[in-house]
Design a protein around this motif. Structure first.
Motif, mmCIF file in Angstrom:
data_model
loop_
_atom_site.group_PDB
_atom_site.id
_atom_site.type_symbol
_atom_site.label_atom_id
_atom_site.label_comp_id
_atom_site.label_asym_id
_atom_site.label_seq_id
_atom_site.Cartn_x
_atom_site.Cartn_y
_atom_site.Cartn_z
ATOM 1 N N PHE A 176 0.753 -8.440 -57.558
ATOM 2 C CA PHE A 176 -0.324 -8.719 -58.500
ATOM 3 C C PHE A 176 -1.636 -8.567 -57.724
ATOM 4 O O PHE A 176 -1.850 -9.255 -56.723
ATOM 5 C CB PHE A 176 -0.196 -10.125 -59.074
ATOM 6 C CG PHE A 176 0.966 -10.280 -60.011
ATOM 7 C CD1 PHE A 176 0.797 -10.077 -61.377
ATOM 8 C CD2 PHE A 176 2.226 -10.631 -59.538
ATOM 9 C CE1 PHE A 176 1.861 -10.223 -62.251
ATOM 10 C CE2 PHE A 176 3.301 -10.768 -60.407
ATOM 11 C CZ PHE A 176 3.117 -10.552 -61.770
ATOM 12 N N VAL A 177 -2.505 -7.667 -58.185
ATOM 13 C CA VAL A 177 -3.705 -7.324 -57.423
ATOM 14 C C VAL A 177 -4.941 -7.512 -58.299
ATOM 15 O O VAL A 177 -4.986 -7.027 -59.441
ATOM 16 C CB VAL A 177 -3.639 -5.865 -56.918
ATOM 17 C CG1 VAL A 177 -4.949 -5.472 -56.222
ATOM 18 C CG2 VAL A 177 -2.454 -5.673 -55.969
ATOM 19 N N GLY A 178 -5.938 -8.195 -57.753
ATOM 20 C CA GLY A 178 -7.225 -8.305 -58.429
ATOM 21 C C GLY A 178 -8.043 -7.053 -58.183
ATOM 22 O O GLY A 178 -8.285 -6.667 -57.037
ATOM 23 N N ALA A 179 -8.481 -6.419 -59.259
ATOM 24 C CA ALA A 179 -9.213 -5.153 -59.146
ATOM 25 C C ALA A 179 -10.662 -5.352 -58.721
ATOM 26 O O ALA A 179 -11.345 -4.398 -58.363
ATOM 27 C CB ALA A 179 -9.171 -4.400 -60.480
ATOM 28 N N GLY A 180 -11.151 -6.590 -58.782
ATOM 29 C CA GLY A 180 -12.559 -6.838 -58.519
ATOM 30 C C GLY A 180 -13.357 -6.857 -59.810
ATOM 31 O O GLY A 180 -12.839 -6.619 -60.895
ATOM 32 N N SER A 181 -14.648 -7.091 -59.674
ATOM 33 C CA SER A 181 -15.492 -7.335 -60.843
ATOM 34 C C SER A 181 -15.901 -6.081 -61.592
ATOM 35 O O SER A 181 -16.467 -6.169 -62.684
ATOM 36 C CB SER A 181 -16.742 -8.102 -60.405
ATOM 37 O OG SER A 181 -17.404 -7.410 -59.361
ATOM 38 N N GLY A 182 -15.638 -4.914 -61.053
ATOM 39 C CA GLY A 182 -15.993 -3.681 -61.772
ATOM 40 C C GLY A 182 -16.184 -2.500 -60.863
ATOM 41 O O GLY A 182 -15.502 -1.478 -60.990
ATOM 42 N N ALA A 183 -17.117 -2.586 -59.928
ATOM 43 C CA ALA A 183 -17.378 -1.470 -59.030
ATOM 44 C C ALA A 183 -16.129 -1.118 -58.236
ATOM 45 O O ALA A 183 -15.409 -2.001 -57.758
ATOM 46 C CB ALA A 183 -18.528 -1.811 -58.088
#
Length: 262
Positions: A4-11
């Motif tokens: 399970f990976v957090g993609a980050g806030s957008g950039a």
């Protein structure tokens, strides 16, 4: 292994180094296509299978995971921001536990952190607010009654409100009912850290009007609190010359003055 990976806030470059590595090693990527920046898929290796979970049910996602695991595949479940905030990961993990499938979790930069960076904001200013409430309005999915907007507003802490851009008239009304003044500073941050990011500082009373003026109907965070436009705040004790820490002995104001004038 399922990651399970957090993609980050957008950039694209706000994913963690570990998350980027896992993406590049994955045989299968299941990504939240309605919110995750598709440019992140540029990291995938040749032959990697990609599934857009925006068009899938939980059962369909789990089937892809189980079948991939049986084939010995490395699988990345790519969630927006950090999966621990409105990521619906617990139900996936529980199902994997039942099936005896091994997984781990790589955190990411939440959009509420991205929104703070867009505004050059510190959520926790001394004597202004030392707490951050992350919540949302009840919509098609409910919120526990004990977690009403009014009950949180009564604390006058910094509030970051997700998934509520389409209900701003009601949100303003409930914030005021809970204790905020209509002129309390507020902000709308649309697609924080994306290339098309927009940010608007307003007040609790003008949230809906501000969103209408700029055509914002979704994919935005609402921030409420005096930290947005602080009039006065106390400097941090941590770096105050008179404050003693584990690493530095505090000095009196007179001693500090003598040191500066040497």
């Amino acid at each position: 292994m399922i990651h399970f990976v957090g993609a980050g806030s957008g950039a694209k470059d706000l994913i963690t180094v570990r998350g980027q590595r896992l993406l590049g090693e994955a045989d299968i990527i299941i990504y939240a296509g309605s919110l995750v920046n598709p440019e992140l898929l540029d990291e995938k290796k040749e032959g990697c299978e990609v599934f857009n979970s925006a068009k899938m049910t939980l059962e369909e996602v789990l089937t892809v995971m189980e079948e991939g695991d049986q084939k010995g595949c490395e699988i990345v479940r790519l969630h927006t921001g950090d999966p621990c905030v409105y990521g619906a990961i617990r139900e996936q993990m529980d199902a994997l536990d039942e099936k005896g499938i091994v997984y781990d979790y790589c955190p990411g930069v939440s959009s509420f952190c991205g929104a703070a960076s867009a505004l050059n904001l510190e959520y926790t200013l001394p004597d202004i607010s030392q707490s951050v409430v992350i919540t949302r309005m009840a919509g098609r999915t409910p919120v526990p009654e004990k977690e009403s907007i009014e009950s949180f507003a009564a604390h006058q802490a910094t509030m970051v409100i997700f998934l509520s851009t389409g209900m701003l008239e009601e949100l303003s009304r409930r914030l005021v009912a809970g204790g905020y003044q209509e002129n309390t500073p507020a902000a709308i941050v649309y697609k924080a850290t994306w290339a098309d990011e927009e940010k608007y500082v307003c007040t609790v009373g003008s949230l809906a009007q501000t969103a209408r003026e700029h055509g914002i109907t979704k994919t935005a965070l609402i921030i409420v609190g005096d930290v947005i436009l602080p009039q006065q705040y106390r400097r941090s004790d941590l770096y105050h010359p008179e404050f003693t820490t584990e690493f530095r002995e505090g000095r009196s104001q007179e001693a500090s003055e003598r040191e500066r004038t040497k």
